[in-house]
Design a protein around this motif. Structure first.
Motif, PDB file in Angstrom:
ATOM      1  N   VAL A  56     -12.732   7.088 -13.149  1.00 45.08           N
ATOM      2  CA  VAL A  56     -11.659   7.914 -12.584  1.00 45.08           C
ATOM      3  C   VAL A  56     -10.297   7.430 -13.061  1.00 45.08           C
ATOM      4  O   VAL A  56      -9.419   8.239 -13.421  1.00 45.08           O
ATOM      5  CB  VAL A  56     -11.733   7.903 -11.043  1.00 45.08           C
ATOM      6  CG1 VAL A  56     -10.515   8.590 -10.435  1.00 45.08           C
ATOM      7  CG2 VAL A  56     -13.013   8.595 -10.566  1.00 45.08           C
ATOM      8  N   SER A  57     -10.124   6.113 -13.114  1.00 38.70           N
ATOM      9  CA  SER A  57      -8.858   5.576 -13.592  1.00 38.70           C
ATOM     10  C   SER A  57      -8.626   5.943 -15.053  1.00 38.70           C
ATOM     11  O   SER A  57      -7.485   6.257 -15.452  1.00 38.70           O
ATOM     12  CB  SER A  57      -8.849   4.049 -13.428  1.00 38.70           C
ATOM     13  OG  SER A  57      -8.996   3.691 -12.063  1.00 38.70           O
ATOM     14  N   PHE A  58      -9.702   5.924 -15.850  1.00 41.07           N
ATOM     15  CA  PHE A  58      -9.573   6.295 -17.266  1.00 41.07           C
ATOM     16  C   PHE A  58      -9.165   7.750 -17.419  1.00 41.07           C
ATOM     17  O   PHE A  58      -8.270   8.086 -18.221  1.00 41.07           O
ATOM     18  CB  PHE A  58     -10.899   6.028 -17.977  1.00 41.07           C
ATOM     19  CG  PHE A  58     -10.925   6.503 -19.393  1.00 41.07           C
ATOM     20  CD1 PHE A  58     -10.243   5.806 -20.391  1.00 41.07           C
ATOM     21  CD2 PHE A  58     -11.627   7.651 -19.739  1.00 41.07           C
ATOM     22  CE1 PHE A  58     -10.261   6.261 -21.703  1.00 41.07           C
ATOM     23  CE2 PHE A  58     -11.648   8.105 -21.049  1.00 41.07           C
ATOM     24  CZ  PHE A  58     -10.966   7.407 -22.033  1.00 41.07           C
ATOM     25  N   MET A  59      -9.818   8.644 -16.656  1.00 40.03           N
ATOM     26  CA  MET A  59      -9.483  10.062 -16.734  1.00 40.03           C
ATOM     27  C   MET A  59      -8.051  10.309 -16.283  1.00 40.03           C
ATOM     28  O   MET A  59      -7.319  11.112 -16.897  1.00 40.03           O
ATOM     29  CB  MET A  59     -10.458  10.868 -15.875  1.00 40.03           C
ATOM     30  CG  MET A  59     -11.893  10.843 -16.383  1.00 40.03           C
ATOM     31  SD  MET A  59     -12.059  11.493 -18.063  1.00 40.03           S
ATOM     32  CE  MET A  59     -11.535  13.186 -17.805  1.00 40.03           C
ATOM     33  N   LEU A  60      -7.654   9.659 -15.228  1.00 40.47           N
ATOM     34  CA  LEU A  60      -6.276   9.826 -14.756  1.00 40.47           C
ATOM     35  C   LEU A  60      -5.283   9.312 -15.791  1.00 40.47           C
ATOM     36  O   LEU A  60      -4.187   9.872 -15.951  1.00 40.47           O
ATOM     37  CB  LEU A  60      -6.079   9.095 -13.425  1.00 40.47           C
ATOM     38  CG  LEU A  60      -6.839   9.679 -12.225  1.00 40.47           C
ATOM     39  CD1 LEU A  60      -6.651   8.792 -10.996  1.00 40.47           C
ATOM     40  CD2 LEU A  60      -6.357  11.101 -11.922  1.00 40.47           C
ATOM     41  N   GLY A  61      -5.653   8.265 -16.515  1.00 40.12           N
ATOM     42  CA  GLY A  61      -4.780   7.748 -17.570  1.00 40.12           C
ATOM     43  C   GLY A  61      -4.631   8.747 -18.702  1.00 40.12           C
ATOM     44  O   GLY A  61      -3.538   8.914 -19.257  1.00 40.12           O
ATOM     45  N   ILE A  62      -5.754   9.418 -19.039  1.00 39.08           N
ATOM     46  CA  ILE A  62      -5.679  10.442 -20.093  1.00 39.08           C
ATOM     47  C   ILE A  62      -4.803  11.607 -19.654  1.00 39.08           C
ATOM     48  O   ILE A  62      -3.984  12.129 -20.418  1.00 39.08           O
ATOM     49  CB  ILE A  62      -7.097  10.918 -20.465  1.00 39.08           C
ATOM     50  CG1 ILE A  62      -7.871   9.765 -21.124  1.00 39.08           C
ATOM     51  CG2 ILE A  62      -7.038  12.129 -21.394  1.00 39.08           C
ATOM     52  CD1 ILE A  62      -9.299  10.110 -21.450  1.00 39.08           C
ATOM     53  N   VAL A  63      -4.982  12.042 -18.409  1.00 34.64           N
ATOM     54  CA  VAL A  63      -4.192  13.161 -17.901  1.00 34.64           C
ATOM     55  C   VAL A  63      -2.702  12.819 -17.909  1.00 34.64           C
ATOM     56  O   VAL A  63      -1.838  13.671 -18.149  1.00 34.64           O
ATOM     57  CB  VAL A  63      -4.653  13.526 -16.472  1.00 34.64           C
ATOM     58  CG1 VAL A  63      -3.724  14.549 -15.837  1.00 34.64           C
ATOM     59  CG2 VAL A  63      -6.080  14.077 -16.517  1.00 34.64           C
ATOM     60  N   SER A  64      -2.393  11.554 -17.651  1.00 30.81           N
ATOM     61  CA  SER A  64      -0.983  11.159 -17.638  1.00 30.81           C
ATOM     62  C   SER A  64      -0.338  11.249 -19.018  1.00 30.81           C
ATOM     63  O   SER A  64       0.881  11.211 -19.141  1.00 30.81           O
ATOM     64  CB  SER A  64      -0.854   9.727 -17.093  1.00 30.81           C
ATOM     65  OG  SER A  64      -1.479   8.808 -17.977  1.00 30.81           O
ATOM     66  N   LEU A  65      -1.165  11.444 -20.103  1.00 28.37           N
ATOM     67  CA  LEU A  65      -0.636  11.549 -21.467  1.00 28.37           C
ATOM     68  C   LEU A  65      -0.444  12.996 -21.898  1.00 28.37           C
ATOM     69  O   LEU A  65      -0.308  13.264 -23.110  1.00 28.37           O
ATOM     70  CB  LEU A  65      -1.590  10.842 -22.448  1.00 28.37           C
ATOM     71  CG  LEU A  65      -1.787   9.338 -22.219  1.00 28.37           C
ATOM     72  CD1 LEU A  65      -2.827   8.789 -23.191  1.00 28.37           C
ATOM     73  CD2 LEU A  65      -0.475   8.593 -22.401  1.00 28.37           C
TER      74      LEU A  65
END
Length: 297
Positions: free
Chosen positions: A263-272
């Motif tokens: 979930v943290s990885f996906m949220l990091g991608i979305v933040s880009l």
């Protein structure tokens, strides 16, 4: 006949004058007796006032040291020492050890202020905050060291607060003296302004007196009752059952941690996302540049 009447009246007047003279002599004698009775009492030495009153009167007559608080010899303060302790004991049975602790507490007039129990897969921990009379503190420590279990750690400290206690006590006494003086001034205040200023001073002094008295009560409580933090520790034996339970809990924790990482990885991608918007423009200009280069060739 007239001569006889004159003679009788003359005799009567003579008798009256004699009786008045006798009365005056009796009164004079009584006054002398009374004065003689009073003389010894007035001549007797007066009872001397107590020493502290005579000292105050002497200082007032000399006009010095009227507002200075001078403690009497009986105002000496005994030493104020706060004792604290911290112990960790390893035991074989928490419940049995707790019963032993309760028996020791009763013998030493101590009590439990706070109790906290923690049960994990690896160990059991019973944390106790104990208050004990200062005279029984050392006996309590010895009893816990000998009859409960294996002492893993022990830390005993003493803090001498005599100087702080004396300083607060003297300041408190002086504040009370000034408070009484302000109250007397309030009774004779002439204007409303003076009355309000004096009332404000009285309020400030009362607040300071409350704080000082609270501090003295706190120190007395810590001095009279020492504090001991006791930890009863039991390490659990790792059997096959507890091992399975431990593996299962760790497996669930690992799955949960992996999901949280995803979930943290996906949220990091979305933040880009702002960079993703630039990708189509980059591709368009790159293709246009490439096609232009081919046309030149």
């Amino acid at each position: 006949m007239k001569k006889i009447i004159f003679l009788l009246s003359g005799l009567i007047l003579i008798n009256c004058s004699k009786s008045n003279g006798e009365k005056q002599e009796v009164k004079a004698d009584l006054m002398e007796v009374i004065s003689e009775d009073k003389a010894p009492s007035s001549a007797a030495a007066p009872i001397p006032p107590p020493s502290y009153i005579s000292e105050k009167m002497a200082s007032d007559e000399n006009g010095t040291n009227k507002d200075v608080y001078t403690p009497k010899k009986t105002d000496t303060i005994s030493r104020k020492i706060i004792k604290n302790g911290d112990m960790k004991i390893q035991v074989g049975d928490i419940k049995k050890a707790q019963r032993q602790v309760n028996d020791i507490l009763k013998k030493n007039n101590a009590y439990i202020q706070k109790e906290d129990f923690q049960n994990t897969d690896l160990d059991d921990n019973l944390n106790l905050i104990i208050r004990v009379p200062h005279k029984n503190f050392d006996v309590l420590i010895s009893s816990f060291s000998d009859g409960i279990g294996s002492v893993l750690s022990k830390n005993i400290s003493s803090n001498d607060v005599t100087e702080e206690y004396t300083d607060v006590s003297i300041k408190l006494a002086n504040k009370k003296i000034y408070l009484e003086k302000y109250r007397d001034m309030l009774k004779s205040a002439a204007t409303t302004k003076d009355m309000l200023e004096i009332q404000e001073k009285i309020r400030e002094l009362e607040d300071e007196i409350d704080v000082a008295e609270g501090r003295l009560r706190f120190i007395d409580d810590r001095v009279n009752y020492s504090t001991l933090s006791l930890n009863l520790y039991k390490e659990k034996v790792r059997s096959s059952a507890t091992s399975k339970i431990g593996f299962g809990s760790r497996f669930v924790d690992s799955v949960t941690e992996g999901w949280n990482s995803f979930v943290s990885f996906m949220l990091g991608i979305v933040s880009l996302w702002p960079f993703f918007l630039l990708i189509p423009f980059i591709i368009f200009f790159w293709r246009k540049w490439k096609s232009g280069k081919k046309n030149k060739n």
